[in-house]
Design a protein around this motif. Structure first.
Motif, mmCIF file in Angstrom:
data_model
loop_
_atom_site.group_PDB
_atom_site.id
_atom_site.type_symbol
_atom_site.label_atom_id
_atom_site.label_comp_id
_atom_site.label_asym_id
_atom_site.label_seq_id
_atom_site.Cartn_x
_atom_site.Cartn_y
_atom_site.Cartn_z
ATOM 1 N N ILE A 1 0.848 -1.226 -0.034
ATOM 2 C CA ILE A 1 -0.112 0.053 -0.046
ATOM 3 C C ILE A 1 0.954 1.295 0.154
ATOM 4 O O ILE A 1 1.352 1.485 0.872
ATOM 5 N N PRO A 2 1.112 1.860 -1.219
ATOM 6 C CA PRO A 2 2.163 3.259 -1.119
ATOM 7 C C PRO A 2 1.640 4.181 0.180
ATOM 8 O O PRO A 2 0.822 4.582 0.352
ATOM 9 N N GLY A 3 2.666 4.561 0.743
ATOM 10 C CA GLY A 3 2.806 5.498 1.684
ATOM 11 C C GLY A 3 2.490 4.953 2.951
ATOM 12 O O GLY A 3 2.666 5.694 4.078
ATOM 13 N N LEU A 4 2.002 3.849 3.185
ATOM 14 C CA LEU A 4 1.540 3.102 4.566
ATOM 15 C C LEU A 4 2.718 3.295 5.338
ATOM 16 O O LEU A 4 2.513 3.796 6.449
ATOM 17 N N ILE B 1 -6.938 3.282 13.592
ATOM 18 C CA ILE B 1 -6.537 2.026 13.632
ATOM 19 C C ILE B 1 -7.062 1.580 12.220
ATOM 20 O O ILE B 1 -8.428 1.387 11.984
ATOM 21 N N LEU B 2 -6.087 0.839 11.470
ATOM 22 C CA LEU B 2 -6.756 0.744 10.150
ATOM 23 C C LEU B 2 -6.142 -0.711 9.784
ATOM 24 O O LEU B 2 -5.159 -1.268 9.929
ATOM 25 N N THR B 3 -7.175 -1.558 9.066
ATOM 26 C CA THR B 3 -6.759 -2.932 8.631
ATOM 27 C C THR B 3 -6.649 -2.627 7.281
ATOM 28 O O THR B 3 -7.620 -2.148 6.658
ATOM 29 N N ALA B 4 -5.447 -2.787 6.732
ATOM 30 C CA ALA B 4 -5.057 -2.353 5.268
ATOM 31 C C ALA B 4 -5.428 -3.442 4.170
ATOM 32 O O ALA B 4 -5.426 -3.573 3.060
ATOM 33 N N VAL C 1 -8.210 0.633 1.812
ATOM 34 C CA VAL C 1 -7.237 1.783 1.760
ATOM 35 C C VAL C 1 -6.440 1.451 0.485
ATOM 36 O O VAL C 1 -6.033 0.314 0.366
ATOM 37 N N VAL C 2 -6.370 2.306 -0.260
ATOM 38 C CA VAL C 2 -5.453 2.416 -1.741
ATOM 39 C C VAL C 2 -4.155 3.047 -1.439
ATOM 40 O O VAL C 2 -3.081 2.699 -2.449
ATOM 41 N N HIS C 3 -4.148 3.983 -0.883
ATOM 42 C CA HIS C 3 -2.941 4.764 -0.974
ATOM 43 C C HIS C 3 -2.822 5.770 0.373
ATOM 44 O O HIS C 3 -4.004 6.267 0.872
ATOM 45 N N VAL C 4 -1.849 5.886 0.781
ATOM 46 C CA VAL C 4 -1.856 6.888 2.010
ATOM 47 C C VAL C 4 -0.738 8.113 1.431
ATOM 48 O O VAL C 4 0.255 7.976 0.894
ATOM 49 N N LEU D 1 -5.471 9.221 4.151
ATOM 50 C CA LEU D 1 -5.802 7.946 3.512
ATOM 51 C C LEU D 1 -6.755 8.038 2.599
ATOM 52 O O LEU D 1 -8.008 8.494 2.701
ATOM 53 N N GLN D 2 -6.513 7.460 1.406
ATOM 54 C CA GLN D 2 -7.266 7.406 0.292
ATOM 55 C C GLN D 2 -7.964 6.126 0.061
ATOM 56 O O GLN D 2 -7.333 4.859 0.159
ATOM 57 N N PHE D 3 -9.183 5.912 0.174
ATOM 58 C CA PHE D 3 -10.012 4.484 0.187
ATOM 59 C C PHE D 3 -10.396 4.341 -1.339
ATOM 60 O O PHE D 3 -10.578 5.179 -2.416
ATOM 61 N N ASP D 4 -10.675 2.892 -1.588
ATOM 62 C CA ASP D 4 -11.090 2.530 -2.906
ATOM 63 C C ASP D 4 -12.728 2.896 -3.274
ATOM 64 O O ASP D 4 -13.004 3.094 -4.458
ATOM 65 N N ASP D 5 -13.421 3.603 -2.301
ATOM 66 C CA ASP D 5 -14.737 4.086 -2.877
ATOM 67 C C ASP D 5 -14.564 5.744 -2.904
ATOM 68 O O ASP D 5 -15.679 6.481 -3.204
ATOM 69 N N GLY D 6 -13.310 6.123 -3.251
ATOM 70 C CA GLY D 6 -12.941 7.613 -3.420
ATOM 71 C C GLY D 6 -12.794 8.311 -2.400
ATOM 72 O O GLY D 6 -12.339 9.834 -2.564
ATOM 73 N N ARG D 7 -13.260 7.943 -1.165
ATOM 74 C CA ARG D 7 -13.292 8.915 0.002
ATOM 75 C C ARG D 7 -11.852 9.165 0.695
ATOM 76 O O ARG D 7 -11.029 8.144 0.400
ATOM 77 N N VAL D 8 -11.562 10.323 1.229
ATOM 78 C CA VAL D 8 -10.546 10.475 1.869
ATOM 79 C C VAL D 8 -10.525 10.856 3.198
ATOM 80 O O VAL D 8 -11.492 11.591 3.712
ATOM 81 N N GLU D 9 -9.633 10.199 4.328
ATOM 82 C CA GLU D 9 -9.901 10.569 5.480
ATOM 83 C C GLU D 9 -8.555 11.158 6.101
ATOM 84 O O GLU D 9 -7.340 10.728 5.690
ATOM 85 N N GLN D 10 -8.687 12.300 7.158
ATOM 86 C CA GLN D 10 -7.522 12.928 7.262
ATOM 87 C C GLN D 10 -7.327 12.233 8.807
ATOM 88 O O GLN D 10 -8.153 11.907 9.541
#
Ligand SMILES: Cc1cc2nc3c(=O)[nH]c(=O)nc-3n(C[C@H](O)[C@H](O)[C@H](O)COP(=O)(O)OP(=O)(O)OC[C@H]3O[C@@H](n4cnc5c(N)ncnc54)[C@H](O)[C@@H]3O)c2cc1C
Length: 389
Positions: A114-117, A147-150, A220-223, A230-239
């Motif tokens: 996962i890039p950036g993780l 707490i993220l499960t990747a 998660v697809v990208h950090v 955090l960028q997720f596969d549904d297009g949403r971004v979390e700070q």
């Protein structure tokens, strides 16, 4: 009678239990060799306690000599190849042959997928990462801890949920909980999905009661470390201000590169005997993939590695000595779920039950917490207690 040799590949939970049981059951003439790249092993179930500073990494780590005793030969080195037809293990540039091979190499952690993780977050599944997470928590005065499960499947499916609950309790003790938001963002659709929907409801209820945010089913697809997002596969971004993650897992490279690799690179083994399709070659613990009636694989957990090791040792000893009785792994498992404030839930049941696993999670209690502490202390002193049958 000629000396026979068992090689146990990997000195984690499964490898240690298998070697210890075999040493008791086989003739003193038979040689037991354990191969591992490391000279010591950390007790992973204690990692959530590293996050809250209740333990240090050195306090939850033991030398292989302590775990295995003197009458088991240890070979240190990187396993680079496995040949199950010849029952041969290549360790660096050495080749070791065996009469029986027990593959207990666990799962490899792959945060780099996962890039950036890894650049932004702390890996909760290694001792250094969990310790760094504690240091970062101590610095955090306010903000958002995630707490993220990747990836949706990982060993000890309770651990990220336990970690979030322990962080909640620690922040309360520090008087900082009102300033720090705690959220779990999970790739899986519900907590501990292989244990069945009732367990998922119970664990998400525990999170809600502690005001821990919970968003399941998001991959998660990208950090972005610079943006803290955090960028997720549904297009949403979390700070996020502070990230602790469970990395994606994969089968160890030497397994993926061998004819032992089955679906997804994991080893397919008989669900009762753990023998592979190669005679005299067994696979136990996290390196295996054992399908359940639900279509999901048996979760990866130390309790299963331990019980499977017992079964393989009993069967090998029966075959070689004629003593004892054949054994079968029946899918039973149990786990402690730390909930904070010195309490833990205790879940137990049969994952092989059909049509669905019959797992029951008891209310958190001090006794269950102390049960886990007692198990930890015995393990780190090299005392392997039997698990109930
Ligand atoms: C945070 C956390 C909490 C957990 N809590 C629990 C819990 O409460 N209850 C529970 O049942 N389980 C728990 N687990 C899961 C448990 O630790 C694992 O399921 C268990 O360790 C699996 O045992 P194993 O023998 O299959 O593999 P491991 O214990 O991972 O051992 C694999 C061994 O193989 C060695 N190895 C790997 N590749 C090579 C190579 N190429 N060359 C040489 N050596 C190699 C490694 O060094 C390692 O020693 C937890 C795990 C984590 C991370």
């Amino acid at each position: 009678m000629p000396t026979r040799r068992v090689i146990v590949v990997g000195a984690g939970v499964g490898g240690v239990v298998a070697a210890r049981r075999l040493r008791k059951l086989l003739s003193a003439r038979d040689e037991i060799v354990v191969v591992d790249r490391a000279a010591e092993a950390a007790f992973a179930p204690s990692f959530p306690w590293l996050v809250t500073g209740a333990r240090t990494a050195s306090a939850v780590t033991a030398r292989l000599g302590t775990l295995l005793g003197r009458s088991i030969r240890v070979v240190h080195g990187e396993v680079v190849a496995l040949d199950p037809v010849a029952r041969r293990v290549t360790v660096g540039d050495r080749e070791l042959d065996a009469d029986a091979l027990i593959v207990a190499l666990g799962a490899e952690l792959a945060p780099e997928t996962i890039p950036g993780l890894a650049a932004f977050g702390h890996n909760l599944y290694d001792a250094a990462g969990a310790t760094a997470m504690h240091a970062a928590l101590r610095q955090l005065r306010s903000g958002r801890v995630v707490i993220l499960t990747a990836a949706p499947a990982y060993k000890c499916p309770a651990a990220p949920y336990e970690t979030a609950m322990l962080i909640d309790a620690w922040l309360r003790r520090q008087g900082r909980r009102a300033q720090v938001e705690v959220d779990v963002i999970a790739a899986e659709a519900a907590p501990m999905p292989a244990a069945g929907p009732a367990i998922g409801v119970a664990v998400s209820g525990m999170l809600a009661a502690k005001r821990i945010g919970y968003t399941p089913g998001r991959q998660v697809v990208h950090v972005n470390p610079a943006a803290g997002s955090l960028q997720f596969d549904d297009g949403r971004v979390e700070q996020v201000d502070l990230l602790g993650y469970v990395p994606p897992h994969r089968a160890p490279g030497c397994v993926r590169g061998s004819v032992l690799a089955g679906a997804g690179g994991w080893i397919a083994a008989d669900r009762a005997t753990l023998e592979t399709t190669f005679p005299g070659v067994y696979a136990i613990g996290d390196v295996t993939s054992i399908p359940l009636a639900s279509g999901r694989p048996l979760p990866k957990a130390g309790v299963f590695a331990h019980r499977q090791a017992d079964v393989v040792a009993a069967n090998l000893a029966h075959a070689w000595t004629g003593r004892g009785a054949p054994a079968a792994f029946d899918g039973h498992g149990a786990c402690f779920v730390e909930t904070g404030d010195g309490r833990a839930g205790y879940g137990a049941g049969n994952f092989y039950a059909e049509p669905a696993p019959g797992i029951v999670l008891r209310q958190p209690s001090r006794i269950a917490h102390w049960g886990k502490v007692a198990y930890e202390r015995l393990w780190l002193r090299g005392i392997v207690v039997g698990l109930p049958g």
